[in-house]
Write an enzyme that holds these catalytic residues in place. Structure first.
Site, PDB file in Angstrom:
ATOM      1  N   HIS A  61      61.512 -39.665  36.585  1.00 18.93           N
ATOM      2  CA  HIS A  61      60.487 -39.931  37.614  1.00 18.93           C
ATOM      3  C   HIS A  61      60.911 -41.146  38.418  1.00 18.93           C
ATOM      4  O   HIS A  61      61.530 -42.065  37.883  1.00 18.93           O
ATOM      5  CB  HIS A  61      59.134 -40.237  36.949  1.00 18.93           C
TER       6      HIS A  61
ATOM      7  N   ASN B 235      62.714 -32.094  34.950  1.00 16.88           N
ATOM      8  CA  ASN B 235      63.741 -32.656  35.828  1.00 16.88           C
ATOM      9  C   ASN B 235      64.160 -34.066  35.422  1.00 16.88           C
ATOM     10  O   ASN B 235      64.700 -34.820  36.219  1.00 16.88           O
ATOM     11  CB  ASN B 235      63.277 -32.589  37.289  1.00 16.88           C
TER      12      ASN B 235
ATOM     13  N   LYS C 289      61.940 -38.829  31.245  1.00 14.94           N
ATOM     14  CA  LYS C 289      60.868 -37.924  30.804  1.00 14.94           C
ATOM     15  C   LYS C 289      61.168 -37.316  29.424  1.00 14.94           C
ATOM     16  O   LYS C 289      62.315 -37.349  28.952  1.00 14.94           O
ATOM     17  CB  LYS C 289      60.699 -36.814  31.856  1.00 14.94           C
TER      18      LYS C 289
ATOM     19  N   TYR D 156      49.419 -39.514  37.021  1.00 14.53           N
ATOM     20  CA  TYR D 156      49.670 -38.488  38.037  1.00 14.53           C
ATOM     21  C   TYR D 156      48.394 -38.102  38.788  1.00 14.53           C
ATOM     22  O   TYR D 156      48.303 -36.989  39.306  1.00 14.53           O
ATOM     23  CB  TYR D 156      50.301 -37.255  37.391  1.00 14.53           C
TER      24      TYR D 156
ATOM     25  N   GLU E 190      52.290 -47.909  40.036  1.00 16.24           N
ATOM     26  CA  GLU E 190      52.960 -47.363  38.845  1.00 16.24           C
ATOM     27  C   GLU E 190      53.515 -48.479  37.954  1.00 16.24           C
ATOM     28  O   GLU E 190      53.463 -48.382  36.720  1.00 16.24           O
ATOM     29  CB  GLU E 190      54.056 -46.394  39.272  1.00 16.24           C
TER      30      GLU E 190
HETATM   31  O1  CDP Z   1      58.830 -36.338  40.874  1.00 18.71           O
HETATM   32  P1  CDP Z   1      58.793 -36.099  42.359  1.00 18.71           P
HETATM   33  O2  CDP Z   1      58.162 -37.245  43.131  1.00 18.71           O
HETATM   34  O3  CDP Z   1      60.126 -35.684  42.894  1.00 18.71           O
HETATM   35  O4  CDP Z   1      57.861 -34.798  42.595  1.00 18.71           O
HETATM   36  P2  CDP Z   1      56.273 -34.673  42.740  1.00 18.71           P
HETATM   37  O5  CDP Z   1      56.021 -33.688  43.841  1.00 18.71           O
HETATM   38  O6  CDP Z   1      55.629 -36.023  42.867  1.00 18.71           O
HETATM   39  O7  CDP Z   1      55.826 -33.979  41.376  1.00 18.71           O
HETATM   40  C1  CDP Z   1      55.717 -34.736  40.195  1.00 18.71           C
HETATM   41  C2  CDP Z   1      56.338 -33.950  39.073  1.00 18.71           C
HETATM   42  O8  CDP Z   1      55.576 -32.771  38.871  1.00 18.71           O
HETATM   43  C3  CDP Z   1      57.757 -33.445  39.336  1.00 18.71           C
HETATM   44  O9  CDP Z   1      58.764 -34.419  39.107  1.00 18.71           O
HETATM   45  C4  CDP Z   1      57.843 -32.289  38.353  1.00 18.71           C
HETATM   46  O10 CDP Z   1      58.095 -32.728  37.019  1.00 18.71           O
HETATM   47  C5  CDP Z   1      56.415 -31.715  38.423  1.00 18.71           C
HETATM   48  N1  CDP Z   1      56.288 -30.580  39.350  1.00 18.71           N
HETATM   49  C6  CDP Z   1      56.160 -29.288  38.842  1.00 18.71           C
HETATM   50  O11 CDP Z   1      56.152 -29.104  37.624  1.00 18.71           O
HETATM   51  N2  CDP Z   1      56.030 -28.216  39.700  1.00 18.71           N
HETATM   52  C7  CDP Z   1      56.013 -28.402  41.028  1.00 18.71           C
HETATM   53  N3  CDP Z   1      55.889 -27.354  41.826  1.00 18.71           N
HETATM   54  C8  CDP Z   1      56.137 -29.692  41.553  1.00 18.71           C
HETATM   55  C9  CDP Z   1      56.267 -30.770  40.689  1.00 18.71           C
HETATM   56 MG    MG Z   2      56.235 -37.973  43.095  1.00 15.86          MG
END
Ligand code: CDP
Ligand code: MG
Length: 142
Positions: free
Chosen positions: A120, A117, A14, A54, A131
């Site tokens: 992805h 973080n 990222k 997304y 994806e």
């Molecule tokens: O990336 P991952 O699948 O672990 O998490 P997600 O629930 O699919 O969320 C996608 C991305 O959104 C995360 O990796 C974070 O960068 C962001 N995110 C955020 O900014 N705040 C949250 N409460 C949850 C996710």
């Molecule tokens: Mg995710």
């Protein structure tokens, strides 16, 4: 004995990790974790492209900030291959919130917030297929 099933997943480095010079560290971790890199490219998403990627999160409170973050700079997108690649890459990354991720995981070691973080990873076979096709044509995946 059946042949072990090779699987593919989509990984992204990222913009936070790119701007902090962490791409090399993350690529080393990918190699150490036993993945092969089937395809790789660097690009910058438009906000529209980030929203499409997304789309599953549309309507959530973090959607606007997430898509502007993901379109804020260059990213590296990769197709990783290994046995059990989808789960293995999610283990290598750690859980979404760096503060809750396991020691030694990418997000724990390098991430700075739940949004920033560093990486992805696809979460299931159907999302991996979507994806991967979002970024790569079939002739880039041979
Ligand atoms: O990336 P991952 O699948 O672990 O998490 P997600 O629930 O699919 O969320 C996608 C991305 O959104 C995360 O990796 C974070 O960068 C962001 N995110 C955020 O900014 N705040 C949250 N409460 C949850 C996710
Ligand atoms: Mg995710």
């Amino acid at each position: 004995m059946p042949e072990p099933r090779l699987e593919r997943t989509l990984a992204i480095i990222k913009p936070d990790a790119m701007s902090r010079g962490l791409a090399g560290d993350i690529l080393s971790r990918i190699h150490r974790a036993g993945f092969s890199i089937v395809a790789i490219k660097s690009l910058r998403l438009t906000p529209f492209q980030a929203e499409g990627f997304y789309a599953v999160h549309r309507g959530k409170g973090f959607f606007g900030e997430l898509t502007s973050f993901m379109s804020s700079g260059k990213i590296i997108v990769m197709v990783l291959e290994a046995e059990g690649a989808i789960a293995r890459w999610r283990d290598t990354m750690g859980v979404t919130d760096p503060a809750k991720a396991s020691p030694g995981s990418i997000r724990r070691d390098l991430g700075t917030s739940i949004q920033n973080n560093c990486t992805h990873g696809s979460d299931a076979a159907d999302t991996a297929a979507f994806e991967i096709s979002y970024f790569f044509a079939s002739h880039e995946l041979l």
